[in-house]
Design an enzyme around this catalytic site. Sequence first.
Site, PDB file in Angstrom:
ATOM      1  N   GLU A 114       0.825  -1.225   0.032  1.00 33.69           N
ATOM      2  CA  GLU A 114      -0.091  -0.227   0.052  1.00 33.69           C
ATOM      3  C   GLU A 114       0.940   1.248  -0.093  1.00 33.69           C
ATOM      4  O   GLU A 114       1.802   1.425   0.638  1.00 33.69           O
ATOM      5  CB  GLU A 114      -1.018   0.006   1.149  1.00 33.69           C
ATOM      6  N   ASP A 126      -6.992  -0.078  -3.487  1.00 37.13           N
ATOM      7  CA  ASP A 126      -8.188   0.757  -3.761  1.00 37.13           C
ATOM      8  C   ASP A 126      -8.948   0.826  -5.153  1.00 37.13           C
ATOM      9  O   ASP A 126      -9.521   1.780  -5.467  1.00 37.13           O
ATOM     10  CB  ASP A 126      -7.513   2.255  -3.593  1.00 37.13           C
TER      11      ASP A 126
HETATM   12  O1  AHR Z   1       0.535   0.471  -3.323  1.00 37.16           O
HETATM   13  C1  AHR Z   1       0.414   0.821  -4.579  1.00 37.16           C
HETATM   14  C2  AHR Z   1      -1.110   1.191  -4.757  1.00 37.16           C
HETATM   15  O2  AHR Z   1      -1.320   2.346  -4.136  1.00 37.16           O
HETATM   16  C3  AHR Z   1      -2.069   0.258  -4.178  1.00 37.16           C
HETATM   17  O3  AHR Z   1      -2.482  -0.922  -4.814  1.00 37.16           O
HETATM   18  C4  AHR Z   1      -3.354   1.358  -4.309  1.00 37.16           C
HETATM   19  O4  AHR Z   1      -4.440   0.860  -3.190  1.00 37.16           O
HETATM   20  C5  AHR Z   1      -2.835   2.509  -4.044  1.00 37.16           C
HETATM   21  O5  AHR Z   1      -3.078   3.312  -5.097  1.00 37.16           O
END
Ligand code: AHR
Length: 521
Positions: free
Chosen positions: A242, A318
Amino acid sequence: MVKLSIRRLGRALLATSASAALAVGMLTATAATSQAATQGPCDIYAAGGTECVAAHSTTRALYGTYNGPLYQVRRASDNATKDIGLLNAGGVADAAAQDSFCAATSCVITVIYDQSGKGNHLTQALKGHWPGPAEGGNDNLANAFEAPVTVAGHKAYGVYVAPGTGYRNNHTNGIATGDQSEGMYAIFDGTHFNGGCCFDYGNAETTGNDDGNGTMEALYFGNSKGWGWGSGNGPWVMADLENGLFSGVNRGFNANDPSVNNRFLTAMLKGGQNQWAIHGGDAQAGGLSTFYNGIRPTAGGYNPMKKQGAIILGIGGDNSNTGGGTFYEGVMTSGYPSDATENAVQANITAAGYNSGSTGTGTLTPGSRISLQATTAPCCTSHYLRHDDADTKVVISSLKSASSATDKADATWIVRTGLADTSCVSFESANSPGQFLRHSNYQLYLNTDTGGSSFAKDATFCPTAGNSGAGMSFQSANFPTKYLRHYNYTAYIASNGGSNAWDSSNSWTADTSWLVTQPLG
Ligand code: AHR
């Protein structure tokens, strides 16, 4: 009438065609050298004290005794669904069941069942922080025919994730949360990737939002340099933790994470209390290599972890959905698997017998490699349909056995089951995997699938007897009066007379008739 009967013959042929030391050091732990034929990866994890709590595959059983459904497909003609199971307990998918259920229509994968018994099935990812392209802001479902392979000689289908495609389960059972330990692996197509965010498989937020550093722990595969990267130009196996794709302990560059592009790629990730590791290898042969093994990233928020325990496939936490790739199988475990267990799982994977199944038979059977030779005399009988290297156009050019390897490969196509109609065909480039012949504004291009039904229709062609009486012609699936044609050495879909220059009736029957030949490349 001849045209129709030949097309039926083609349909029958298609329907009955049954099949068609990475750079870094080896793991030091001793690999188990053999397993009972009936063992699956999850039997090995269980024996190592780290049982599978999710086991997803559209190609094979992941337990020696599993005999339930692998996945569910839904067909376009009447929205009916069917579970696709196995040829035998512990064996390979019954792909023929998909072929017959989806005959003369198209199918998407609606459910990827969890074989672990925990009920952690994957279904269409619903709108998260980022909307997907499907109705309601949800993500697309994968075309069920776009990732054909063979496993132990039997035809099977993987999950082809075009950008916009995503699967998720936000209500799981037994998946690690907080700083609990877990392991996971997936088999990907190492030649199908992009730089979008994020082609992932693993643990993510249950909210569909970015809930902050450390709220995910998923495998990532692709060549994004948006957060982290490794040596070479990619693609890389990284950990999506994340707000960061990590190739090692540092944000950004970590030299020990190599570019890997095996046709079948084993990617492994495990995470525990202030420790984690990335391993990778060729899923067809050999062992695993260590790409990272050490403490949690020093950047704030990743130690301790705050995993939430959802499962994602093809998307970021996300619901970022611009990533692309292909998934064949993957599991998540409870507990931190030992290197010995992971090595034994890799041995099981290489013994499974993954293969691309493409052969150079020169026929319109899915999986066959072919070339398409123009028939118009006197200009073009030495010309073949090929894609350009300088742009995405599809053209014809004169080729012979002494032509360059690149030119010949550019004129070689892998016949695929029609993406929009299984009684027709699609043509995937032999040297640009994942890219298909498709029309746009009636001109032909080589493009990566953008997902959804429009691309599928634009990339589907129905074989008929040659309009000139020679060879074969290829009718556009969504513009049935138009056929694959060369005009002024450029490829189009064209009708016999019409408003566009390439619809000219002059030479139309010859320009739309092609010889299906042995592959040039
Ligand atoms: O960590 C990379 C990305 O960042 C994740 O998959 C996403 O949830 C966020 O936009």
